[in-house]
Design a protein around this motif. Sequence first.
Motif, PDB file in Angstrom:
ATOM      1  N   TYR A 193      -0.046   4.734  -5.273  1.00 12.06           N
ATOM      2  CA  TYR A 193      -1.378   4.823  -4.659  1.00 12.06           C
ATOM      3  C   TYR A 193      -1.346   5.709  -3.411  1.00 12.06           C
ATOM      4  O   TYR A 193      -2.249   6.519  -3.193  1.00 12.06           O
ATOM      5  N   VAL A 194      -0.310   5.565  -2.605  1.00 13.03           N
ATOM      6  CA  VAL A 194      -0.191   6.401  -1.407  1.00 13.03           C
ATOM      7  C   VAL A 194       0.012   7.864  -1.808  1.00 13.03           C
ATOM      8  O   VAL A 194      -0.503   8.775  -1.142  1.00 13.03           O
ATOM      9  N   ARG A 208     -10.369  17.572  -2.016  1.00 16.02           N
ATOM     10  CA  ARG A 208      -8.949  17.409  -1.696  1.00 16.02           C
ATOM     11  C   ARG A 208      -8.570  17.726  -0.249  1.00 16.02           C
ATOM     12  O   ARG A 208      -7.376  17.812   0.065  1.00 16.02           O
ATOM     13  N   ASP A 209      -9.538  17.914   0.618  1.00 13.60           N
ATOM     14  CA  ASP A 209      -9.214  18.320   1.990  1.00 13.60           C
ATOM     15  C   ASP A 209      -9.068  17.139   2.948  1.00 13.60           C
ATOM     16  O   ASP A 209      -8.250  17.173   3.858  1.00 13.60           O
ATOM     17  N   TYR A 210      -9.895  16.144   2.780  1.00 17.86           N
ATOM     18  CA  TYR A 210      -9.810  14.933   3.602  1.00 17.86           C
ATOM     19  C   TYR A 210     -10.603  13.840   2.900  1.00 17.86           C
ATOM     20  O   TYR A 210     -11.333  14.101   1.929  1.00 17.86           O
ATOM     21  N   LEU A 211     -10.431  12.606   3.352  1.00 15.63           N
ATOM     22  CA  LEU A 211     -11.168  11.489   2.767  1.00 15.63           C
ATOM     23  C   LEU A 211     -12.598  11.567   3.279  1.00 15.63           C
ATOM     24  O   LEU A 211     -12.872  11.279   4.434  1.00 15.63           O
ATOM     25  N   ALA A 212     -13.516  11.959   2.391  1.00 14.51           N
ATOM     26  CA  ALA A 212     -14.837  12.366   2.845  1.00 14.51           C
ATOM     27  C   ALA A 212     -15.879  11.251   2.882  1.00 14.51           C
ATOM     28  O   ALA A 212     -16.809  11.309   3.698  1.00 14.51           O
ATOM     29  N   SER A 213     -15.755  10.255   2.005  1.00 14.34           N
ATOM     30  CA  SER A 213     -16.823   9.259   1.907  1.00 14.34           C
ATOM     31  C   SER A 213     -16.339   8.022   1.149  1.00 14.34           C
ATOM     32  O   SER A 213     -15.262   8.021   0.548  1.00 14.34           O
ATOM     33  N   LYS A 214     -17.180   6.994   1.164  1.00 13.50           N
ATOM     34  CA  LYS A 214     -16.882   5.785   0.397  1.00 13.50           C
ATOM     35  C   LYS A 214     -16.786   6.111  -1.090  1.00 13.50           C
ATOM     36  O   LYS A 214     -15.931   5.579  -1.793  1.00 13.50           O
ATOM     37  N   ARG A 215     -17.672   6.967  -1.570  1.00 13.48           N
ATOM     38  CA  ARG A 215     -17.660   7.347  -2.986  1.00 13.48           C
ATOM     39  C   ARG A 215     -16.361   8.065  -3.342  1.00 13.48           C
ATOM     40  O   ARG A 215     -15.797   7.842  -4.418  1.00 13.48           O
ATOM     41  N   HIS A 216     -15.880   8.900  -2.446  1.00 13.25           N
ATOM     42  CA  HIS A 216     -14.615   9.606  -2.646  1.00 13.25           C
ATOM     43  C   HIS A 216     -13.476   8.599  -2.810  1.00 13.25           C
ATOM     44  O   HIS A 216     -12.667   8.679  -3.743  1.00 13.25           O
ATOM     45  N   LEU A 217     -13.439   7.625  -1.904  1.00 11.63           N
ATOM     46  CA  LEU A 217     -12.395   6.596  -1.961  1.00 11.63           C
ATOM     47  C   LEU A 217     -12.532   5.750  -3.227  1.00 11.63           C
ATOM     48  O   LEU A 217     -11.525   5.381  -3.852  1.00 11.63           O
ATOM     49  N   GLU A 218     -13.762   5.450  -3.615  1.00 12.14           N
ATOM     50  CA  GLU A 218     -13.982   4.666  -4.837  1.00 12.14           C
ATOM     51  C   GLU A 218     -13.438   5.376  -6.071  1.00 12.14           C
ATOM     52  O   GLU A 218     -12.887   4.742  -6.980  1.00 12.14           O
ATOM     53  N   ILE A 238     -10.896   7.457  -6.144  1.00 12.30           N
ATOM     54  CA  ILE A 238      -9.436   7.344  -6.086  1.00 12.30           C
ATOM     55  C   ILE A 238      -9.011   5.955  -6.548  1.00 12.30           C
ATOM     56  O   ILE A 238      -8.084   5.802  -7.365  1.00 12.30           O
ATOM     57  N   ASN A 239      -9.696   4.937  -6.049  1.00 14.43           N
ATOM     58  CA  ASN A 239      -9.358   3.550  -6.406  1.00 14.43           C
ATOM     59  C   ASN A 239      -9.569   3.282  -7.891  1.00 14.43           C
ATOM     60  O   ASN A 239      -8.770   2.576  -8.533  1.00 14.43           O
ATOM     61  N   THR A 240     -10.645   3.836  -8.454  1.00 17.43           N
ATOM     62  CA  THR A 240     -10.922   3.646  -9.875  1.00 17.43           C
ATOM     63  C   THR A 240      -9.854   4.311 -10.727  1.00 17.43           C
ATOM     64  O   THR A 240      -9.404   3.745 -11.746  1.00 17.43           O
ATOM     65  N   PHE A 241      -9.437   5.503 -10.325  1.00 13.66           N
ATOM     66  CA  PHE A 241      -8.386   6.186 -11.088  1.00 13.66           C
ATOM     67  C   PHE A 241      -7.093   5.370 -11.052  1.00 13.66           C
ATOM     68  O   PHE A 241      -6.424   5.205 -12.081  1.00 13.66           O
ATOM     69  N   TYR A 242      -6.742   4.856  -9.868  1.00 14.68           N
ATOM     70  CA  TYR A 242      -5.530   4.031  -9.753  1.00 14.68           C
ATOM     71  C   TYR A 242      -5.616   2.823 -10.687  1.00 14.68           C
ATOM     72  O   TYR A 242      -4.662   2.515 -11.420  1.00 14.68           O
ATOM     73  N   LYS A 243      -6.745   2.149 -10.667  1.00 14.14           N
ATOM     74  CA  LYS A 243      -6.934   0.950 -11.495  1.00 14.14           C
ATOM     75  C   LYS A 243      -6.750   1.279 -12.981  1.00 14.14           C
ATOM     76  O   LYS A 243      -6.073   0.548 -13.716  1.00 14.14           O
ATOM     77  N   ASN A 244      -7.367   2.381 -13.415  1.00 10.37           N
ATOM     78  CA  ASN A 244      -7.292   2.751 -14.832  1.00 10.37           C
ATOM     79  C   ASN A 244      -5.917   3.292 -15.216  1.00 10.37           C
ATOM     80  O   ASN A 244      -5.422   3.025 -16.316  1.00 10.37           O
ATOM     81  N   GLU A 245      -5.312   4.040 -14.319  1.00 12.93           N
ATOM     82  CA  GLU A 245      -4.022   4.669 -14.612  1.00 12.93           C
ATOM     83  C   GLU A 245      -2.923   3.635 -14.791  1.00 12.93           C
ATOM     84  O   GLU A 245      -2.051   3.773 -15.652  1.00 12.93           O
ATOM     85  N   TYR A 246      -2.954   2.589 -13.975  1.00 12.74           N
ATOM     86  CA  TYR A 246      -1.867   1.605 -13.990  1.00 12.74           C
ATOM     87  C   TYR A 246      -2.305   0.221 -14.475  1.00 12.74           C
ATOM     88  O   TYR A 246      -1.507  -0.721 -14.412  1.00 12.74           O
ATOM     89  N   ALA A 247      -3.547   0.121 -14.945  1.00 13.35           N
ATOM     90  CA  ALA A 247      -4.074  -1.183 -15.391  1.00 13.35           C
ATOM     91  C   ALA A 247      -3.790  -2.256 -14.342  1.00 13.35           C
ATOM     92  O   ALA A 247      -3.282  -3.339 -14.624  1.00 13.35           O
ATOM     93  N   ASP A 248      -4.103  -1.910 -13.109  1.00 11.86           N
ATOM     94  CA  ASP A 248      -3.742  -2.750 -11.961  1.00 11.86           C
ATOM     95  C   ASP A 248      -4.999  -3.013 -11.131  1.00 11.86           C
ATOM     96  O   ASP A 248      -5.656  -2.076 -10.659  1.00 11.86           O
ATOM     97  N   SER A 259       0.622  13.047  -8.083  1.00  8.25           N
ATOM     98  CA  SER A 259      -0.017  12.154  -9.052  1.00  8.25           C
ATOM     99  C   SER A 259      -0.786  12.967 -10.091  1.00  8.25           C
ATOM    100  O   SER A 259      -0.907  14.190  -9.987  1.00  8.25           O
ATOM    101  N   ARG A 260      -1.343  12.262 -11.068  1.00  8.88           N
ATOM    102  CA  ARG A 260      -2.109  12.894 -12.138  1.00  8.88           C
ATOM    103  C   ARG A 260      -3.614  12.889 -11.866  1.00  8.88           C
ATOM    104  O   ARG A 260      -4.404  13.249 -12.742  1.00  8.88           O
ATOM    105  N   ILE A 261      -4.017  12.516 -10.674  1.00  6.51           N
ATOM    106  CA  ILE A 261      -5.431  12.264 -10.432  1.00  6.51           C
ATOM    107  C   ILE A 261      -6.315  13.475 -10.722  1.00  6.51           C
ATOM    108  O   ILE A 261      -7.426  13.338 -11.253  1.00  6.51           O
ATOM    109  N   PHE A 262      -5.828  14.690 -10.454  1.00 11.46           N
ATOM    110  CA  PHE A 262      -6.673  15.859 -10.665  1.00 11.46           C
ATOM    111  C   PHE A 262      -6.714  16.311 -12.122  1.00 11.46           C
ATOM    112  O   PHE A 262      -7.531  17.166 -12.474  1.00 11.46           O
ATOM    113  N   GLU A 263      -5.878  15.733 -12.934  1.00 15.81           N
ATOM    114  CA  GLU A 263      -5.974  15.987 -14.369  1.00 15.81           C
ATOM    115  C   GLU A 263      -7.213  15.312 -14.938  1.00 15.81           C
ATOM    116  O   GLU A 263      -7.825  15.808 -15.886  1.00 15.81           O
TER     117      GLU A 263
END
Length: 299
Positions: free
Chosen positions: A133-134, A163-173, A175-185, A152-156
Amino acid sequence: MVLHLRKGIALLITVMFVIVITATIGYILKQVNESQKEVVDERYIYESALYVEDILNILKTSPLLSEITGENGAQNLFLFLSENGLLSYEYGDAKVVIHIGSARTKFNLHNLNSMNEPYLRQYFSYHGVRDEYVDMLQDCIGGIREDQIYKSRIFEEERELFRDYLASKRHLEKINTFYKNEYADNALEALDTQELFSFNKDENSSIDLNYATPQTWELLTGVDQEQAKLLAHSGVVYTDINMIELSEDAKSRLQKFKISTFEPYLLVKIDIIRDDYSAHIQFEYDIANKREYNFVFNV
């Protein structure tokens, strides 16, 4: 005697601030209500612009805010936010809620470095979140790489993701959604990462320890969640980190991060609520330079 007089003057200025902002918002709402109805979207934008313009004018001319940049700035900022942190008004069919807080309460990922990165990984590991995740977070603040090689594979999957900085809540969401789906976690669902990370492109921003969130305190010091909550709601105005009741190890860890006990930056949130619509405006305000930036507008 001088101290009591100073507090009395500060309180009087605060009361005047509330009276002025109440009267002005009431006038604006009256003008809006009496104006001819136009296209709905245009009306929303027009009303919102009026609120923001007037609130900015009050912030820029407030005597109490002028005091904040002078001597005893940390105490004056605390007093201002204590008295003006939440303002709510109703006029006709509209309700306006204004929340004013510190804009330096969370960790800016741009300040991630070799000294504090292990602590960020430790924080997430403690809460059952994988180390990858980090890696994703680092990819999402590191810009576009010429070699197109990322950790990571997130941009695939999210090719257009910023990709320049953490811009908004939606941006973070995203990232979090991709992590959840990628690792079923689902481990991230137990964490409020929006209360840990700031959405700020300023690479020089520091965390104001007087307003740090519990999640931020936990990251900064390694204390448990209960102690982090106590630190976040202590009610003490810190002017030096030695005032904070921490172990020597925790203080040593704390100093690996970009911290401060006085950051004169406000986060202003305005909610306008009617029966037929609601609007949310958010911006940051630099007290010393009387400058507003990082506007967010949602209808």
